[in-house]
Design a protein around this motif. Structure first.
Motif, PDB file in Angstrom:
ATOM      1  N   GLU A   5       0.829  -1.214   0.000  1.00 46.95           N
ATOM      2  CA  GLU A   5       0.000   0.000   0.000  1.00 46.95           C
ATOM      3  C   GLU A   5       0.862   1.263   0.000  1.00 46.95           C
ATOM      4  O   GLU A   5       0.600   2.212  -0.741  1.00 46.95           O
ATOM      5  CB  GLU A   5      -0.924  -0.019   1.223  1.00 46.95           C
ATOM      6  N   ASN A   6       1.901   1.266   0.824  1.00 49.58           N
ATOM      7  CA  ASN A   6       2.767   2.438   0.894  1.00 49.58           C
ATOM      8  C   ASN A   6       3.664   2.573  -0.340  1.00 49.58           C
ATOM      9  O   ASN A   6       3.984   3.685  -0.752  1.00 49.58           O
ATOM     10  CB  ASN A   6       3.587   2.429   2.177  1.00 49.58           C
ATOM     11  N   LYS A   8       2.695   1.757  -3.325  1.00 44.20           N
ATOM     12  CA  LYS A   8       1.782   2.357  -4.308  1.00 44.20           C
ATOM     13  C   LYS A   8       1.620   3.847  -4.059  1.00 44.20           C
ATOM     14  O   LYS A   8       1.616   4.649  -5.001  1.00 44.20           O
ATOM     15  CB  LYS A   8       0.418   1.660  -4.254  1.00 44.20           C
ATOM     16  N   LYS A   9       1.484   4.239  -2.786  1.00 49.08           N
ATOM     17  CA  LYS A   9       1.330   5.658  -2.448  1.00 49.08           C
ATOM     18  C   LYS A   9       2.538   6.456  -2.937  1.00 49.08           C
ATOM     19  O   LYS A   9       2.393   7.511  -3.560  1.00 49.08           O
ATOM     20  CB  LYS A   9       1.153   5.819  -0.938  1.00 49.08           C
ATOM     21  N   LEU A  10       3.732   5.964  -2.657  1.00 44.41           N
ATOM     22  CA  LEU A  10       4.943   6.681  -3.056  1.00 44.41           C
ATOM     23  C   LEU A  10       5.115   6.706  -4.576  1.00 44.41           C
ATOM     24  O   LEU A  10       5.620   7.682  -5.128  1.00 44.41           O
ATOM     25  CB  LEU A  10       6.168   6.063  -2.383  1.00 44.41           C
ATOM     26  N   ASN A  11       4.681   5.659  -5.232  1.00 44.80           N
ATOM     27  CA  ASN A  11       4.795   5.619  -6.695  1.00 44.80           C
ATOM     28  C   ASN A  11       3.781   6.518  -7.393  1.00 44.80           C
ATOM     29  O   ASN A  11       3.839   6.682  -8.612  1.00 44.80           O
ATOM     30  CB  ASN A  11       4.703   4.184  -7.215  1.00 44.80           C
ATOM     31  N   GLU A  12       2.860   7.120  -6.639  1.00 45.09           N
ATOM     32  CA  GLU A  12       1.960   8.135  -7.214  1.00 45.09           C
ATOM     33  C   GLU A  12       2.737   9.396  -7.594  1.00 45.09           C
ATOM     34  O   GLU A  12       2.293  10.184  -8.414  1.00 45.09           O
ATOM     35  CB  GLU A  12       0.874   8.520  -6.194  1.00 45.09           C
ATOM     36  N   ILE A  13       3.886   9.570  -6.980  1.00 43.38           N
ATOM     37  CA  ILE A  13       4.722  10.752  -7.236  1.00 43.38           C
ATOM     38  C   ILE A  13       5.627  10.451  -8.426  1.00 43.38           C
ATOM     39  O   ILE A  13       6.404   9.492  -8.400  1.00 43.38           O
ATOM     40  CB  ILE A  13       5.549  11.106  -5.983  1.00 43.38           C
ATOM     41  N   LYS A  14       5.531  11.269  -9.446  1.00 41.30           N
ATOM     42  CA  LYS A  14       6.279  11.060 -10.688  1.00 41.30           C
ATOM     43  C   LYS A  14       7.784  10.946 -10.424  1.00 41.30           C
ATOM     44  O   LYS A  14       8.481  10.162 -11.072  1.00 41.30           O
ATOM     45  CB  LYS A  14       5.989  12.196 -11.663  1.00 41.30           C
ATOM     46  N   LEU A  15       8.281  11.698  -9.490  1.00 38.68           N
ATOM     47  CA  LEU A  15       9.698  11.691  -9.142  1.00 38.68           C
ATOM     48  C   LEU A  15      10.179  10.290  -8.753  1.00 38.68           C
ATOM     49  O   LEU A  15      11.318   9.914  -9.037  1.00 38.68           O
ATOM     50  CB  LEU A  15       9.923  12.663  -7.975  1.00 38.68           C
ATOM     51  N   PHE A  16       9.308   9.511  -8.109  1.00 36.05           N
ATOM     52  CA  PHE A  16       9.667   8.182  -7.624  1.00 36.05           C
ATOM     53  C   PHE A  16       9.190   7.057  -8.533  1.00 36.05           C
ATOM     54  O   PHE A  16       9.759   5.974  -8.503  1.00 36.05           O
ATOM     55  CB  PHE A  16       9.049   7.927  -6.241  1.00 36.05           C
ATOM     56  N   LYS A  17       8.143   7.264  -9.272  1.00 37.45           N
ATOM     57  CA  LYS A  17       7.400   6.202  -9.958  1.00 37.45           C
ATOM     58  C   LYS A  17       8.305   5.168 -10.634  1.00 37.45           C
ATOM     59  O   LYS A  17       8.952   5.439 -11.632  1.00 37.45           O
ATOM     60  CB  LYS A  17       6.439   6.776 -10.981  1.00 37.45           C
ATOM     61  N   ASP A  18       8.328   3.987 -10.038  1.00 38.35           N
ATOM     62  CA  ASP A  18       9.037   2.832 -10.573  1.00 38.35           C
ATOM     63  C   ASP A  18      10.508   3.107 -10.877  1.00 38.35           C
ATOM     64  O   ASP A  18      11.098   2.454 -11.732  1.00 38.35           O
ATOM     65  CB  ASP A  18       8.331   2.304 -11.835  1.00 38.35           C
ATOM     66  N   LYS A  19      11.103   4.085 -10.183  1.00 38.85           N
ATOM     67  CA  LYS A  19      12.493   4.443 -10.467  1.00 38.85           C
ATOM     68  C   LYS A  19      13.449   4.073  -9.340  1.00 38.85           C
ATOM     69  O   LYS A  19      14.653   4.131  -9.529  1.00 38.85           O
ATOM     70  CB  LYS A  19      12.608   5.954 -10.725  1.00 38.85           C
ATOM     71  N   VAL A  20      12.924   3.744  -8.184  1.00 40.71           N
ATOM     72  CA  VAL A  20      13.794   3.544  -7.032  1.00 40.71           C
ATOM     73  C   VAL A  20      13.194   2.504  -6.081  1.00 40.71           C
ATOM     74  O   VAL A  20      11.980   2.399  -5.956  1.00 40.71           O
ATOM     75  CB  VAL A  20      14.010   4.897  -6.298  1.00 40.71           C
ATOM     76  N   ALA A  21      14.091   1.753  -5.446  1.00 41.57           N
ATOM     77  CA  ALA A  21      13.644   0.833  -4.397  1.00 41.57           C
ATOM     78  C   ALA A  21      13.524   1.630  -3.098  1.00 41.57           C
ATOM     79  O   ALA A  21      14.328   2.517  -2.836  1.00 41.57           O
ATOM     80  CB  ALA A  21      14.654  -0.289  -4.231  1.00 41.57           C
ATOM     81  N   PHE A  22      12.510   1.336  -2.342  1.00 45.23           N
ATOM     82  CA  PHE A  22      12.307   2.000  -1.060  1.00 45.23           C
ATOM     83  C   PHE A  22      12.816   1.075   0.034  1.00 45.23           C
ATOM     84  O   PHE A  22      12.265  -0.001   0.244  1.00 45.23           O
ATOM     85  CB  PHE A  22      10.821   2.323  -0.859  1.00 45.23           C
TER      86      PHE A  22
END
Length: 145
Positions: A5-6, A8-22
């Motif tokens: 869930e979190n 998905k929330k962070l991937n709503e931000i274009k800056l992060f979207k599918d670009k980085v592991a959390f």
């Protein structure tokens, strides 16, 4: 680690979207979400490129937010503002429980540092207690010599 869930929330931000592991716990989601939003809005207002996010993780109990803005068309004032936003978030992470997001403090247990609230402190000590133990060890070492 981070819930689906979190993520998905962070991937709503274009800056992060599918670009980085959390690489942190759920309690810092809002902190990092707000940081990502602030950087995004700042870059949009300045009509400049976004920095490249390299890694977002916990290290020694605080947030580490690694990014690259080299060779990008980002004005120095925006680079400095992004750096300040990241620094503020890293400092705030030391006072935010990485497990639940409540007010916390930097703690250590078996050599591992983490930020936690009272509920999630487990069997650890805070920084003041750690410093006191280090002082006692140094004093004992001096007595031996």
């Amino acid at each position: 680690m981070l819930s689906i869930e979190n993520i998905k929330k962070l991937n709503e931000i274009k800056l992060f979207k599918d670009k980085v592991a959390f690489e942190f716990e759920d309690g810092w989601t809002d902190l990092i979400y707000n940081l990502g939003n602030n950087i995004t809005e700042l870059c949009k207002l300045a009509n400049c490129e976004f920095p490249r996010i390299q890694q977002i993780k916990e290290k020694f109990g605080t947030l580490r937010f690694y990014y690259n803005d080299k060779d990008l068309d980002i004005p120095d004032v925006i680079k400095n503002s992004i750096s300040a936003l990241v620094s503020q978030s890293e400092i705030k992470s030391s006072r935010t429980c990485e497990y639940c997001g409540k007010l916390g403090e930097l703690r250590v247990s078996t050599g591992l540092w983490f930020s936690s609230c009272e509920e999630h402190k487990k069997d650890s000590i805070n920084m003041d207690e750690f410093k006191e133990l280090q002082l006692i060890k140094r004093l004992k070492k001096q007595d031996i010599k």
